[in-house]
Design an enzyme around this catalytic site. Structure first.
Site, PDB file in Angstrom:
ATOM      1  N   HIS A  17       0.773  -1.040  -0.086  1.00  0.00           N
ATOM      2  CA  HIS A  17      -0.037   0.112   0.053  1.00  0.00           C
ATOM      3  C   HIS A  17       0.891   1.274   0.000  1.00  0.00           C
ATOM      4  O   HIS A  17       2.121   1.302   0.232  1.00  0.00           O
ATOM      5  CB  HIS A  17      -0.827  -0.032   1.222  1.00  0.00           C
TER       6      HIS A  17
HETATM    7  P1  TYD Z   1      -1.471  -2.349   7.650  1.00  0.00           P
HETATM    8  O1  TYD Z   1      -1.107  -1.116   7.852  1.00  0.00           O
HETATM    9  O2  TYD Z   1      -2.428  -2.774   6.586  1.00  0.00           O
HETATM   10  O3  TYD Z   1      -0.387  -3.599   7.806  1.00  0.00           O
HETATM   11  P2  TYD Z   1       1.156  -3.742   6.963  1.00  0.00           P
HETATM   12  O4  TYD Z   1       1.217  -2.420   6.122  1.00  0.00           O
HETATM   13  O5  TYD Z   1       1.812  -4.123   7.937  1.00  0.00           O
HETATM   14  O6  TYD Z   1       0.601  -5.032   6.307  1.00  0.00           O
HETATM   15  O7  TYD Z   1      -2.365  -2.726   9.085  1.00  0.00           O
HETATM   16  C1  TYD Z   1      -3.062  -3.987   9.400  1.00  0.00           C
HETATM   17  C2  TYD Z   1      -3.940  -3.814  10.372  1.00  0.00           C
HETATM   18  O8  TYD Z   1      -3.806  -3.337  11.387  1.00  0.00           O
HETATM   19  C3  TYD Z   1      -5.191  -2.966   9.533  1.00  0.00           C
HETATM   20  O9  TYD Z   1      -6.643  -3.613   9.852  1.00  0.00           O
HETATM   21  C4  TYD Z   1      -5.042  -1.747  10.310  1.00  0.00           C
HETATM   22  C5  TYD Z   1      -4.644  -2.066  11.646  1.00  0.00           C
HETATM   23  N1  TYD Z   1      -3.682  -1.004  12.048  1.00  0.00           N
HETATM   24  C6  TYD Z   1      -4.301  -0.281  13.210  1.00  0.00           C
HETATM   25  O10 TYD Z   1      -5.275  -0.316  13.680  1.00  0.00           O
HETATM   26  N2  TYD Z   1      -3.245   0.969  13.571  1.00  0.00           N
HETATM   27  C7  TYD Z   1      -2.206   1.147  13.106  1.00  0.00           C
HETATM   28  O11 TYD Z   1      -1.320   2.071  13.755  1.00  0.00           O
HETATM   29  C8  TYD Z   1      -1.643   0.311  12.020  1.00  0.00           C
HETATM   30  C9  TYD Z   1      -0.258   0.543  11.547  1.00  0.00           C
HETATM   31  C10 TYD Z   1      -2.617  -0.981  11.552  1.00  0.00           C
END
Ligand code: TYD
Length: 138
Positions: A54
């Site tokens: 992303h």
């Molecule tokens: P995501 O940012 O998509 O993870 P990555 O980039 O590491 O694959 O986040 C994964 C999940 O965690 C998503 O459902 C949102 C949640 N999340 C939070 O609630 N707070 C945060 O600060 C972050 C980074 C993620």
């Protein structure tokens, strides 16, 4: 047009060497180029997994491999660069509008990420084609 955005870079953090163990640190607007609004960490990553996939519209990040190692792949829509984080005193500044993936996590690695905004799902761009189109329009 691209130059209006900052480029990602590895920042070497201070390292206080001590026979009792080393110490590194960073502060708002000092070693890192923004004020910290949030910290999160990624741990217990199973072998072969990748994270991310992303970009953020406004959010900037600073990523440190506190323990172990992993790679951060950053894509500006036309070029991909891989940054290997394998020292506790290196951090990667990821400006807004870079497609990012994290992979190659070593066993027991620990990624600390600080960012300049609070979590907001609306700030995520999760579709790669949409990201490329938005990038071109910058
Ligand atoms: P995501 O940012 O998509 O993870 P990555 O980039 O590491 O694959 O986040 C994964 C999940 O965690 C998503 O459902 C949102 C949640 N999340 C939070 O609630 N707070 C945060 O600060 C972050 C980074 C993620």
């Amino acid at each position: 047009m691209e130059k209006m955005l900052t480029s990602p870079q590895i920042i070497q953090l201070p390292k206080i060497l001590d026979r009792r163990g080393n110490l590194s640190f960073f502060e708002d607007d000092n070693q890192i180029p923004f004020a910290i609004e949030r910290a999160y960490w990624i741990y217990d990553v199973p072998g072969g997994e990748f994270r991310g996939g992303h970009a953020y519209r406004k959010n900037e990040e600073f990523i440190v491999a506190l323990s172990g190692s992993f790679d951060v792949v950053l894509d500006d829509g036309s070029e991909k660069k891989t940054f290997s984080l394998n020292r506790s005193y290196y951090g990667l500044h990821v400006p807004k509008m870079y497609w990012r993936e994290m992979n190659n996590f070593s066993t027991n690695s620990l990624a600390l990420i600080v960012s300049n905004t609070k979590y907001n799902e609306d700030d995520y761009i999760r579709d790669y084609n949409n990201f490329c189109a938005l990038r071109k329009s910058l």
